[in-house]
Scaffold this motif. Structure first.
Motif, mmCIF file in Angstrom:
data_model
loop_
_atom_site.group_PDB
_atom_site.id
_atom_site.type_symbol
_atom_site.label_atom_id
_atom_site.label_comp_id
_atom_site.label_asym_id
_atom_site.label_seq_id
_atom_site.Cartn_x
_atom_site.Cartn_y
_atom_site.Cartn_z
ATOM 1 N N HIS A 145 1.012 -1.205 0.086
ATOM 2 C CA HIS A 145 0.211 0.027 -0.082
ATOM 3 C C HIS A 145 0.708 1.300 0.042
ATOM 4 O O HIS A 145 0.811 2.276 -0.665
ATOM 5 C CB HIS A 145 -0.896 -0.065 1.416
ATOM 6 C CG HIS A 145 -1.730 1.195 1.452
ATOM 7 N ND1 HIS A 145 -1.587 2.337 2.155
ATOM 8 C CD2 HIS A 145 -2.953 1.505 0.536
ATOM 9 C CE1 HIS A 145 -2.425 3.139 2.137
ATOM 10 N NE2 HIS A 145 -3.385 2.745 1.022
ATOM 11 N N ARG B 120 1.380 -2.247 -11.235
ATOM 12 C CA ARG B 120 0.343 -2.874 -12.231
ATOM 13 C C ARG B 120 -0.892 -2.999 -11.837
ATOM 14 O O ARG B 120 -1.889 -3.480 -12.684
ATOM 15 C CB ARG B 120 1.095 -3.881 -13.065
ATOM 16 C CG ARG B 120 2.103 -3.481 -13.893
ATOM 17 C CD ARG B 120 2.886 -4.461 -14.518
ATOM 18 N NE ARG B 120 3.865 -5.127 -13.842
ATOM 19 C CZ ARG B 120 4.584 -6.338 -14.352
ATOM 20 N NH1 ARG B 120 4.512 -6.592 -15.643
ATOM 21 N NH2 ARG B 120 5.696 -6.749 -13.627
ATOM 22 N N TRP B 121 -1.368 -2.994 -10.556
ATOM 23 C CA TRP B 121 -2.704 -3.687 -10.075
ATOM 24 C C TRP B 121 -3.668 -2.631 -10.120
ATOM 25 O O TRP B 121 -4.963 -2.851 -9.907
ATOM 26 C CB TRP B 121 -2.324 -4.072 -8.826
ATOM 27 C CG TRP B 121 -1.865 -3.187 -7.801
ATOM 28 C CD1 TRP B 121 -2.956 -2.225 -7.232
ATOM 29 C CD2 TRP B 121 -0.524 -3.153 -6.993
ATOM 30 N NE1 TRP B 121 -2.019 -1.460 -6.377
ATOM 31 C CE2 TRP B 121 -0.663 -1.766 -6.294
ATOM 32 C CE3 TRP B 121 0.516 -3.655 -7.369
ATOM 33 C CZ2 TRP B 121 0.298 -1.234 -5.387
ATOM 34 C CZ3 TRP B 121 1.662 -2.833 -6.739
ATOM 35 C CH2 TRP B 121 1.707 -1.980 -5.749
ATOM 36 N N ARG B 122 -3.339 -1.189 -10.356
ATOM 37 C CA ARG B 122 -4.324 -0.332 -10.117
ATOM 38 C C ARG B 122 -5.350 -0.233 -11.300
ATOM 39 O O ARG B 122 -4.841 -0.366 -12.709
ATOM 40 C CB ARG B 122 -3.959 1.066 -9.751
ATOM 41 C CG ARG B 122 -3.555 1.323 -8.423
ATOM 42 C CD ARG B 122 -3.298 2.699 -8.249
ATOM 43 N NE ARG B 122 -2.361 3.280 -9.021
ATOM 44 C CZ ARG B 122 -1.771 4.522 -8.750
ATOM 45 N NH1 ARG B 122 -2.398 5.229 -8.212
ATOM 46 N NH2 ARG B 122 -0.782 4.747 -9.525
ATOM 47 N N PRO B 123 -6.625 -0.206 -11.109
ATOM 48 C CA PRO B 123 -7.719 -0.094 -12.416
ATOM 49 C C PRO B 123 -6.981 1.123 -13.023
ATOM 50 O O PRO B 123 -6.563 2.094 -12.565
ATOM 51 C CB PRO B 123 -8.779 0.367 -11.641
ATOM 52 C CG PRO B 123 -8.934 0.133 -10.270
ATOM 53 C CD PRO B 123 -7.196 -0.220 -10.101
ATOM 54 N N PRO C 43 -5.712 -5.518 -3.486
ATOM 55 C CA PRO C 43 -5.510 -5.196 -4.837
ATOM 56 C C PRO C 43 -4.349 -5.580 -5.529
ATOM 57 O O PRO C 43 -4.134 -5.558 -6.948
ATOM 58 C CB PRO C 43 -5.966 -3.613 -5.019
ATOM 59 C CG PRO C 43 -5.564 -3.129 -3.520
ATOM 60 C CD PRO C 43 -5.749 -4.570 -2.720
ATOM 61 N N TRP C 44 -3.333 -5.636 -5.003
ATOM 62 C CA TRP C 44 -1.950 -5.886 -5.626
ATOM 63 C C TRP C 44 -1.669 -7.422 -5.834
ATOM 64 O O TRP C 44 -0.556 -7.674 -6.121
ATOM 65 C CB TRP C 44 -0.771 -5.321 -4.942
ATOM 66 C CG TRP C 44 -0.710 -5.574 -3.558
ATOM 67 C CD1 TRP C 44 -0.629 -6.509 -2.614
ATOM 68 C CD2 TRP C 44 -1.508 -4.547 -2.544
ATOM 69 N NE1 TRP C 44 -0.928 -6.261 -1.480
ATOM 70 C CE2 TRP C 44 -1.288 -4.937 -0.978
ATOM 71 C CE3 TRP C 44 -1.764 -3.280 -2.735
ATOM 72 C CZ2 TRP C 44 -1.797 -4.196 0.118
ATOM 73 C CZ3 TRP C 44 -2.659 -2.391 -1.652
ATOM 74 C CH2 TRP C 44 -2.452 -3.116 -0.146
ATOM 75 N N GLU C 45 -2.608 -8.350 -5.277
ATOM 76 C CA GLU C 45 -2.406 -9.730 -5.662
ATOM 77 C C GLU C 45 -3.434 -10.384 -6.460
ATOM 78 O O GLU C 45 -4.540 -9.657 -6.566
ATOM 79 C CB GLU C 45 -2.605 -10.511 -4.114
ATOM 80 C CG GLU C 45 -1.480 -10.257 -3.082
ATOM 81 C CD GLU C 45 -0.100 -11.190 -3.227
ATOM 82 O OE1 GLU C 45 -0.018 -11.843 -4.248
ATOM 83 O OE2 GLU C 45 0.659 -10.641 -2.446
ATOM 84 N N TYR D 193 -6.063 -9.618 -12.029
ATOM 85 C CA TYR D 193 -6.076 -8.433 -10.553
ATOM 86 C C TYR D 193 -7.507 -8.204 -10.102
ATOM 87 O O TYR D 193 -8.677 -8.239 -10.952
ATOM 88 C CB TYR D 193 -5.373 -7.225 -10.486
ATOM 89 C CG TYR D 193 -3.937 -7.540 -10.630
ATOM 90 C CD1 TYR D 193 -3.350 -7.690 -9.404
ATOM 91 C CD2 TYR D 193 -3.279 -7.149 -11.697
ATOM 92 C CE1 TYR D 193 -2.030 -7.937 -9.457
ATOM 93 C CE2 TYR D 193 -1.608 -7.452 -11.672
ATOM 94 C CZ TYR D 193 -1.053 -7.796 -10.589
ATOM 95 O OH TYR D 193 0.316 -7.889 -10.568
ATOM 96 N N HIS E 263 -9.752 -5.968 -9.429
ATOM 97 C CA HIS E 263 -10.695 -5.051 -9.903
ATOM 98 C C HIS E 263 -11.124 -5.247 -11.033
ATOM 99 O O HIS E 263 -12.361 -4.679 -11.267
ATOM 100 C CB HIS E 263 -9.839 -3.786 -9.896
ATOM 101 C CG HIS E 263 -8.771 -3.614 -10.950
ATOM 102 N ND1 HIS E 263 -9.105 -3.365 -12.429
ATOM 103 C CD2 HIS E 263 -7.407 -4.014 -10.969
ATOM 104 C CE1 HIS E 263 -7.842 -3.291 -12.899
ATOM 105 N NE2 HIS E 263 -6.901 -3.793 -12.278
#
Lengths: 257, 262
Positions: free
Chosen positions: A174, A249-252, B97-99, B139, B141
């Motif tokens: 985070h 790379r995980w954010r929408p 969200p990062w997994e 991911y 989302h």
């Protein structure tokens, strides 16, 4: 790709404005609206830069080296410090106010002290840049480590996660998003503080080159150095932004701005 | 069917739990001596008005809070104030969200004490079984709310802990998705029975899913009554038409209504 298009749509308006401003400056100089020896035209600055290029390149290399050492060192110090302040109970409350205090001491004021204590070498200058850089990173990281999603935290605690894993799997990922905003600020600070450090005691680097040129009243050269400093600052900022895109790379898509 | 189970030691025993916040005159009692149990393989629901201290109850069972009085026993051992004895499905799916989807399940399983290899293979197997294998490396989302809750349920189901706590798991979904999810959860659970404690606001949801319903009052929470739900398993949609369904629904509704008026 939509992504690339997005980048271009953000770049071209300021780039166009920049070109218009430079053109205006050049035209104003051509029309002799001001004295050339006070404010040289962009064209003559570039001409001068090409003429003294080998020297300018040496100085640029020195500044880049100092900036990178300071930036990387400052980032590492900032990162480790934030993690320690966060993980050691009570450390944050005790140390944080003192950290804020260190930021109230102007760079220009510390520099002579560092020079006095450590001489004229690379070390005092690198220390100066590190001292300027670490702070925004520590603040941003600490912010990220603390403000984690309450529901995620509750879930992980309910299933019995241990302290270190909570740090590793929730708090650190985070904080990475926050870390990058700190890194971007530190990137700009590092170039700036490297130049200031060079003003204060060396004969190498763009800062020193500016000082010498200014004393010899060579405004073309001073401006050439300024242009290079701006370019360095922008490049470092760009590198950090690129690294951010690669790491996070995980954010929408809609959240990436 | 519950007579055979009663002789065994229940998976969860909550004994005279009291929880007070604050001190002296300003003290507010949230839980006022709750006692109930969940048997091995039993699906128990708790219904109560909002603000009836269900969150506090779960925090106490999960070991995040220590009760002012009383004990929690899980699997025959006292676990009051200890963490790591339950698996949990919260109201918000709470996927990191990062997994990736698979990564989230594997992480939870490894926190619950399953080794990585085993966690990996059972994650793959079950994602395939619930038809989400193509999202394994995505991911969270990109998943819809309903799909996220499926992953969240799977994550709780695969953990080795004997007791699953489900905290209003479908509260944030729209009515139609909610109905689908209830049926889906029922079908998966009936193949793989675990002890479940579900908290919900919906009487119908509790009637469809549970073996037993505990009705709680609000501030401070006490157990008002318990109902054994007589419908056979596997349950079908026909129970909607069963007169006993409506009778129980009315009964519980009135019970909640009366306690709110007092």
């Amino acid at each position: 790709m939509g992504n690339k298009k997005n980048v271009w749509s953000k770049i071209w308006p300021p780039a166009t404005l920049m070109i218009v401003l430079l053109a205006g400056w050049q035209i104003a100089a051509y029309l002799e609206l001001f004295e050339q020896w006070l404010l040289p035209s962009p064209f003559s600055i570039v001409e001068e830069a090409i003429q003294v290029w080998p020297r300018l390149l040496d100085h640029t290399k020195a500044t880049v080296q100092l900036t990178l050492i300071g930036f990387v060192g400052g980032s590492a110090v900032g990162f480790v410090l934030a993690a320690l302040l966060h993980l050691i109970p009570g450390a944050r409350t005790a140390v944080y106010p003192l950290l804020v205090l260190t930021q109230n001491v102007p760079v220009i004021a510390i520099a002579p002290i560092l020079t006095m204590l450590l001489g004229w070498g690379l070390l005092p200058k690198a220390l100066l840049v590190i001292m300027v850089c670490f702070f925004p990173i520590t603040v941003a990281m600490l912010n990220g480590l603390t403000n984690t999603d309450a529901q995620l935290r509750n879930y992980l605690q309910m299933i019995g996660i241990r302290r270190f894993r909570l740090f590793w799997h929730l708090e650190l990922p985070h904080a990475i998003v926050h870390l990058f905003s700190g890194l971007k600020i530190a990137a700009s600070y590092s170039v700036l503080s490297a130049v200031v450090a060079e003003w204060l005691g060396t004969n190498k680097g763009l800062g020193a080159f500016m000082l010498i040129s200014s004393k010899g009243f060579l405004p073309d050269r001073v401006f050439a150095a300024v242009f290079i400093i701006v370019a360095l600052s922008l490049s470092l900022f760009g590198l950090v932004t690129l690294a951010e895109r690669l790491v996070i790379r995980w954010r929408p898509e809609k959240e990436v701005k | 069917m519950s007579s055979g189970i009663e002789n065994e030691r229940p998976t969860l025993q909550v004994q005279r739990i009291r929880q007070k916040f604050g001190k002296g005159k300003a003290a507010k009692e949230v839980l006022a001596g709750l006692t109930f149990s969940v048997a091995d393989g039993e699906f128990v629901s708790i219904i109560g008005p909002s603000g009836s201290g269900k969150t506090t109850l779960f925090q106490v069972i999960g070991g995040l809070e220590r009760p002012s009085e009383g004990e929690v026993w899980i699997g025959g051992k006292e676990t009051t104030g200890q963490r790591g004895h339950i698996s949990y499905m919260p109201q918000q799916s709470s996927l990191l969200p990062w997994e990736t989807v698979a990564g989230n399940i594997e992480l939870s399983l490894s926190i619950s004490g399953i080794d990585r290899k085993e966690a990996k293979s059972s994650t793959q197997e079950w994602l395939e079984r619930i038809g989400l294998q193509e999202y394994a490396d995505a991911y969270p989302h990109v998943l819809s709310g309903g799909m996220q809750q499926r992953v969240s349920f799977l994550r709780a189901l695969l953990a080795p802990q004997q007791l699953m706590l489900l905290d209003e798991p479908f509260g944030a979904l729209d009515a139609l998705t909610r109905l689908h999810m209830q049926q889906w959860l029922m079908s998966i659970w009936e193949q793989n029975r675990r002890s479940v404690l579900l908290v919900t606001h919906s009487i119908e949801e509790a009637l469809i899913l549970s073996d037993r319903i505990i009705v709680m009052s609000a501030s401070p929470a006490v157990v008002l009554d318990e109902f054994i739900i007589p419908f056979e398993r596997p349950r079908r949609e026909e129970i909607w038409n069963d007169p006993r369904f409506n009778e129980l629904k009315q009964h519980i509704y009135r019970l909640l209504q009366n306690s709110a008026e007092e």
